[in-house]
Design a protein around this motif. Structure first.
Motif, PDB file in Angstrom:
ATOM      1  N   ARG A 228      -1.112   2.752  -7.325  1.00  0.00           N
ATOM      2  CA  ARG A 228      -0.404   3.913  -6.780  1.00  0.00           C
ATOM      3  C   ARG A 228      -0.403   3.798  -5.260  1.00  0.00           C
ATOM      4  N   PRO A 229       0.464   4.564  -4.585  1.00  0.00           N
ATOM      5  CA  PRO A 229       0.455   4.519  -3.118  1.00  0.00           C
ATOM      6  C   PRO A 229      -0.910   4.934  -2.560  1.00  0.00           C
ATOM      7  N   ILE A 230      -1.329   4.297  -1.502  1.00  0.00           N
ATOM      8  CA  ILE A 230      -2.598   4.601  -0.848  1.00  0.00           C
ATOM      9  C   ILE A 230      -2.398   5.791   0.100  1.00  0.00           C
ATOM     10  N   ALA A 231      -3.324   6.734   0.068  1.00  0.00           N
ATOM     11  CA  ALA A 231      -3.234   7.910   0.940  1.00  0.00           C
ATOM     12  C   ALA A 231      -3.117   7.470   2.401  1.00  0.00           C
ATOM     13  N   GLY A 232      -2.210   8.091   3.121  1.00  0.00           N
ATOM     14  CA  GLY A 232      -2.032   7.782   4.534  1.00  0.00           C
ATOM     15  C   GLY A 232      -0.815   6.909   4.801  1.00  0.00           C
ATOM     16  N   TYR A 233      -0.329   6.204   3.788  1.00  0.00           N
ATOM     17  CA  TYR A 233       0.880   5.397   3.954  1.00  0.00           C
ATOM     18  C   TYR A 233       2.075   6.274   3.619  1.00  0.00           C
ATOM     19  N   LYS A 234       2.670   6.847   4.634  1.00  0.00           N
ATOM     20  CA  LYS A 234       3.779   7.788   4.449  1.00  0.00           C
ATOM     21  C   LYS A 234       5.105   7.082   4.171  1.00  0.00           C
ATOM     22  N   ALA A 235       5.236   5.835   4.601  1.00  0.00           N
ATOM     23  CA  ALA A 235       6.484   5.090   4.422  1.00  0.00           C
ATOM     24  C   ALA A 235       6.190   3.600   4.439  1.00  0.00           C
ATOM     25  N   ALA A 236       7.046   2.851   3.780  1.00  0.00           N
ATOM     26  CA  ALA A 236       6.927   1.392   3.770  1.00  0.00           C
ATOM     27  C   ALA A 236       7.599   0.847   5.023  1.00  0.00           C
TER      28      ALA A 236
ATOM     29  N   GLY B  93       8.659 -19.608   7.543  1.00  0.00           N
ATOM     30  CA  GLY B  93       8.813 -18.286   8.121  1.00  0.00           C
ATOM     31  C   GLY B  93       7.602 -17.439   7.820  1.00  0.00           C
ATOM     32  N   PHE B  94       7.563 -16.247   8.393  1.00  0.00           N
ATOM     33  CA  PHE B  94       6.436 -15.343   8.204  1.00  0.00           C
ATOM     34  C   PHE B  94       6.680 -14.382   7.047  1.00  0.00           C
ATOM     35  N   LYS B  95       5.604 -14.018   6.384  1.00  0.00           N
ATOM     36  CA  LYS B  95       5.573 -12.920   5.429  1.00  0.00           C
ATOM     37  C   LYS B  95       4.419 -12.035   5.861  1.00  0.00           C
ATOM     38  N   VAL B  96       4.705 -10.792   6.193  1.00  0.00           N
ATOM     39  CA  VAL B  96       3.723  -9.876   6.750  1.00  0.00           C
ATOM     40  C   VAL B  96       3.373  -8.815   5.704  1.00  0.00           C
ATOM     41  N   PHE B  97       2.101  -8.602   5.488  1.00  0.00           N
ATOM     42  CA  PHE B  97       1.623  -7.625   4.503  1.00  0.00           C
ATOM     43  C   PHE B  97       1.089  -6.378   5.196  1.00  0.00           C
ATOM     44  N   ASP B  98       1.541  -5.201   4.759  1.00  0.00           N
ATOM     45  CA  ASP B  98       0.981  -3.904   5.116  1.00  0.00           C
ATOM     46  C   ASP B  98       0.584  -3.765   6.579  1.00  0.00           C
ATOM     47  N   CYS B  99       1.512  -4.031   7.475  1.00  0.00           N
ATOM     48  CA  CYS B  99       1.216  -3.889   8.898  1.00  0.00           C
ATOM     49  C   CYS B  99       1.383  -2.466   9.349  1.00  0.00           C
TER      50      CYS B  99
ATOM     51  N   TYR C 239       0.821  -1.218   0.000  1.00  0.00           N
ATOM     52  CA  TYR C 239       0.000   0.000   0.000  1.00  0.00           C
ATOM     53  C   TYR C 239       0.852   1.263   0.000  1.00  0.00           C
ATOM     54  N   ALA C 240       2.115   1.174   0.360  1.00  0.00           N
ATOM     55  CA  ALA C 240       3.000   2.328   0.364  1.00  0.00           C
ATOM     56  C   ALA C 240       3.619   2.576  -1.008  1.00  0.00           C
TER      57      ALA C 240
END
Length: 82
Positions: free
Chosen positions: A43-51, A76-82, A34-35
Motif C-alpha cells: 500500500r502507499p507509504i504514509a507521507g508520500y502524497k504524490a508519485a 541511462g538512469f533509473k531513479v527510485f523514490d526520490c 512508495y507512493a
C-alpha cells in the motif's frame, strides 16, 4: 542495460528551488513505488502524497548531464523514490 542511482529524500532549506525530475529530464526512468501499492507493504507509504521526484536544480542538472553521457553507451538512469 541501465545504470542505477538511488536517491534518498533529504530535508531542504526553506525556499529551496526544486524542480520535477520527470519534467526536467524525461529520459530518466522513475520508479516511485512508495507512493503506490507496488512496494514491500502493499500500500502507499504514509507521507508520500504524490508519485513525484523533486530535486534541487543543480542536482537535476547534474543528472541530466550524466544521462546524456550514458546514452552514448546505450545506458541511462533509473531513479527510485526520490
Amino acid at each position: 542495460m541501465k545504470a542505477l542511482l538511488l536517491l534518498a529524500p533529504l530535508s531542504w532549506a526553506a525556499g529551496a528551488d526544486l524542480v520535477s525530475l520527470e519534467e526536467f529530464e524525461p529520459k530518466i526512468v522513475l520508479e516511485m513505488r512508495y507512493a503506490g501499492a507496488e512496494n514491500f507493504v502493499g500500500r502507499p507509504i504514509a507521507g508520500y502524497k504524490a508519485a513525484k521526484c523533486l530535486l534541487s536544480k543543480p542536482a537535476a542538472a547534474a543528472l541530466r548531464r550524466a544521462q546524456g553521457e550514458l546514452e552514448a553507451y546505450g545506458l541511462g538512469f533509473k531513479v527510485f523514490d526520490c
